[in-house]
Design an enzyme around this catalytic site. Structure first.
Site, short mmCIF file in Angstrom:
data_model
loop_
_atom_site.label_atom_id
_atom_site.label_comp_id
_atom_site.label_asym_id
_atom_site.label_seq_id
_atom_site.Cartn_x
_atom_site.Cartn_y
_atom_site.Cartn_z
N GLN A 167 12.58 -15.44 5.71
CA GLN A 167 11.45 -16.11 5.58
C GLN A 167 11.21 -16.91 4.44
O GLN A 167 11.47 -16.19 3.39
CB GLN A 167 10.16 -15.02 5.88
CG GLN A 167 8.80 -15.55 6.06
CD GLN A 167 7.61 -14.88 6.55
OE1 GLN A 167 7.92 -13.75 6.87
NE2 GLN A 167 6.68 -15.42 6.39
N ASN A 180 38.39 25.78 -8.39
CA ASN A 180 39.17 24.89 -7.78
C ASN A 180 39.37 23.54 -8.63
O ASN A 180 40.23 22.69 -8.04
CB ASN A 180 38.43 24.60 -6.36
CG ASN A 180 36.98 24.22 -6.65
OD1 ASN A 180 36.37 24.67 -7.62
ND2 ASN A 180 36.78 23.38 -5.83
N TYR A 181 38.66 23.39 -9.86
CA TYR A 181 38.80 21.92 -10.66
C TYR A 181 39.46 22.35 -11.81
O TYR A 181 38.80 23.08 -12.69
CB TYR A 181 37.30 21.60 -10.59
CG TYR A 181 37.06 20.43 -11.04
CD1 TYR A 181 37.67 19.26 -10.82
CD2 TYR A 181 36.15 20.00 -12.23
CE1 TYR A 181 37.39 17.91 -11.30
CE2 TYR A 181 35.81 18.84 -12.76
CZ TYR A 181 36.76 17.76 -12.38
OH TYR A 181 36.38 16.49 -13.00
N ASP A 218 6.76 -1.49 11.75
CA ASP A 218 6.21 -0.51 10.79
C ASP A 218 5.56 0.27 11.61
O ASP A 218 4.70 1.00 11.35
CB ASP A 218 5.11 -1.08 9.86
CG ASP A 218 4.09 -1.91 10.46
OD1 ASP A 218 3.95 -1.92 11.68
OD2 ASP A 218 2.95 -2.23 9.74
N ARG A 275 0.81 -1.14 -0.06
CA ARG A 275 -0.09 -0.03 0.19
C ARG A 275 0.91 1.26 -0.03
O ARG A 275 0.48 2.41 -0.11
CB ARG A 275 -0.86 -0.15 1.07
CG ARG A 275 -2.32 -0.93 1.03
CD ARG A 275 -3.19 -1.02 2.09
NE ARG A 275 -2.62 -1.76 3.19
CZ ARG A 275 -3.44 -1.98 4.08
NH1 ARG A 275 -4.39 -1.40 4.63
NH2 ARG A 275 -2.65 -3.12 5.21
N GLY A 322 2.91 -15.02 6.18
CA GLY A 322 2.25 -14.61 7.69
C GLY A 322 3.18 -14.48 8.70
O GLY A 322 4.48 -15.00 8.61
N THR A 323 2.88 -13.60 9.80
CA THR A 323 3.52 -13.44 10.67
C THR A 323 4.07 -14.68 11.94
O THR A 323 5.04 -14.77 12.10
CB THR A 323 3.03 -12.37 11.68
OG1 THR A 323 1.73 -12.88 12.12
CG2 THR A 323 2.71 -10.96 10.89
#
Length: 459
Positions: free
Chosen positions: A76, A390-391, A107, A16, A81-82
């Site tokens: 995992q 400088n360059y 989160d 989402r 799934g948790t």
């Protein structure tokens, strides 16, 4: 209570968010979600810390290791799934693990150590086999509902898609933060299945299993619902960030900082402000910025990892990785890139850009100039339109300009070059070679006038 292990769940894609960046690596007040949750969990001193990854797993794992080199990374598998995430984590931890195991989703960017410590204490005091951290929300849509028994213990957690009408009316919700006894957790997750609307291994089912084993399952309500609010999309992220930033501004105002308009002022968590600092509207203070007493920042100024000393003024500018001395005057429309060190009473005025410049006390670069890879002594004045070249196309070269130097307008210093103390340069000069102390230097370009000239298209 001693914490044997902590498991941070960081395997989800976060669809989402509609982002190529994993949700847990989105930023909140200067640090990623994952960084903030890991810091809060680590503050409890777990003997082992595991982070479960899957979506862009190597990228998330690399970030986790940068926050804590000793973290255990758990991959995992394809089973969603948790509950499956915790099964994988427990398989990676020591089999002899005993005591409390904390499980936290990654989160919740405002999850804090104090809330987690209170959860652990509640779990121990009530001799629970498992405890879930809950919150009561005015709008619980999208969250799993906490279904309690008459004695206040948790009977089950019902996910939104699996809930009936009466269960949907419950406003106490699951935050996806749990404490289990290690032995209880092993037994409770052993028999998880995917017999639900989403076809996933729910960790919440482990609570019912623990209850069936005759163990007490408790629920601890977070004292501050904001601290356990999850982020699923960018709308929620913006709302939570706004609420948190308002609290940050209010805290600094109570510490003696004037913030004229908190609604347009953003201050990240690692910023430090002294008393009597004034922050004007439209200012963004980021990273490890520090601002000294009596300094004025803004309006419309961005400070990133900047150090602003006492009584300095920084107006309508962008300052990054730079030290600004006491009473210095910066802006408006000044861009100071990383590596600058400006001494007391210095000035970098309108449309000035600096990079790796060391500017001594009292030196002024008033306007329309670029100073890069340079050291300017004290009480020197740089005329408008001056550039340190400088360059050379390959290397960045150094310019050295002494003290009490008066640089005319429109000068060009072709580095590497050294200009001594007390030098005066003529307007429009190109300085290519070393200039001794107390000299006057100019370069003359012959002016040619062609009268009556017209461009080719008009001839």
């Amino acid at each position: 209570m001693e914490l044997s292990a902590a498991i941070v769940l960081a395997a989800g894609e976060g669809t989402r968010m509609r982002s190529s960046t994993p949700k847990v690596l989105h930023a909140f007040a200067g640090r990623t979600f994952l960084n903030r949750v890991m810091d809060s969990v680590s503050a409890l001193g777990p003997k082992a810390l595991a982070v479960v990854v899957r979506y862009q797993g190597e990228r998330v794992a690399e970030a986790a290791r940068s926050y804590d080199p000793d973290v255990t990374i758990v991959e995992q598998d394809e089973i969603p799934g948790t509950g499956r995430a915790v099964q994988c984590a427990m398989a990676s931890l020591d089999d002899s693990l005993q005591g409390a195991v904390l499980i936290a989703a990654s989160d919740m960017p405002l999850l804090d150590a104090a809330t987690l410590r209170a959860l652990l204490d509640f779990h121990e005091t009530n001799r629970n086999g498992a405890t879930v951290l809950t919150a009561t929300l005015d709008d619980p849509t999208g969250y799993g509902r906490i279904i309690r028994g008459q004695d206040g213990s948790v009977l089950r957690i019902v996910e939104q898609k699996d809930a009936n009408g009466s269960e949907l009316a419950v406003r106490e919700v699951n935050t996806s933060v749990y404490v289990f006894d290690a032995a209880v957790l092993r037994r409770a997750i052993a028999g998880l299945d995917a017999n639900n609307a989403q076809g996933e291994f729910y960790l919440t089912d482990a609570l019912e299993t623990a209850r069936e084993l005759g163990l007490k399952v408790g629920a601890f309500a977070a004292p501050d619902a904001l601290s356990v609010e999850g982020v699923n999309d960018r709308v929620q992220l913006a709302a939570l960030a706004k609420a948190h930033n308002r609290r940050v501004c209010e805290r600094w105002m109570r510490e003696g900082v004037t913030i004229l308009d908190p609604d347009t002022t953003w201050i990240e968590d690692d910023v430090e402000l002294a008393r009597d600092v004034t922050v004007l509207p439209g200012s963004f203070l980021q990273g490890r910025t520090t601002v000294g007493e009596g300094a004025v920042v803004g309006p419309y100024t961005t400070l990133i990892d900047a150090t602003i000393d006492a009584e300095a003024t920084v107006e309508r500018s962008r300052i990054q990785g730079t030290h600004i001395g006491e009473r210095a005057n910066i802006g408006p429309w000044t861009y100071l890139r990383p590596g600058n060190d400006l001494g007391p009473d210095t000035k970098a005025g309108a449309f000035v850009e600096m990079k790796k410049a060391h500017i001594e006390e009292g030196t002024k670069v008033p306007h329309l100039s670029y100073v890069g890879d340079a050291h300017l002594g004290s009480h020197t004045n740089i005329g408008g339109g001056t550039i340190t070249a400088n360059y050379d196309g390959v290397h960045k070269n150094h310019t050295e300009i002494g003290s009490n130097v008066h640089v005319g307008a429109g000068n060009l210093f072709v580095a590497p070059v050294t200009v001594g103390d007390g030098v005066t340069t003529g307007a429009g000069s190109v300085i290519r070679h070393a200039v001794p102390d107390d000299a006057m230097v100019y370069s003359e370009n012959t002016q040619h006038v062609v009268e009556g000239w017209k461009p080719a298209w008009e001839r």
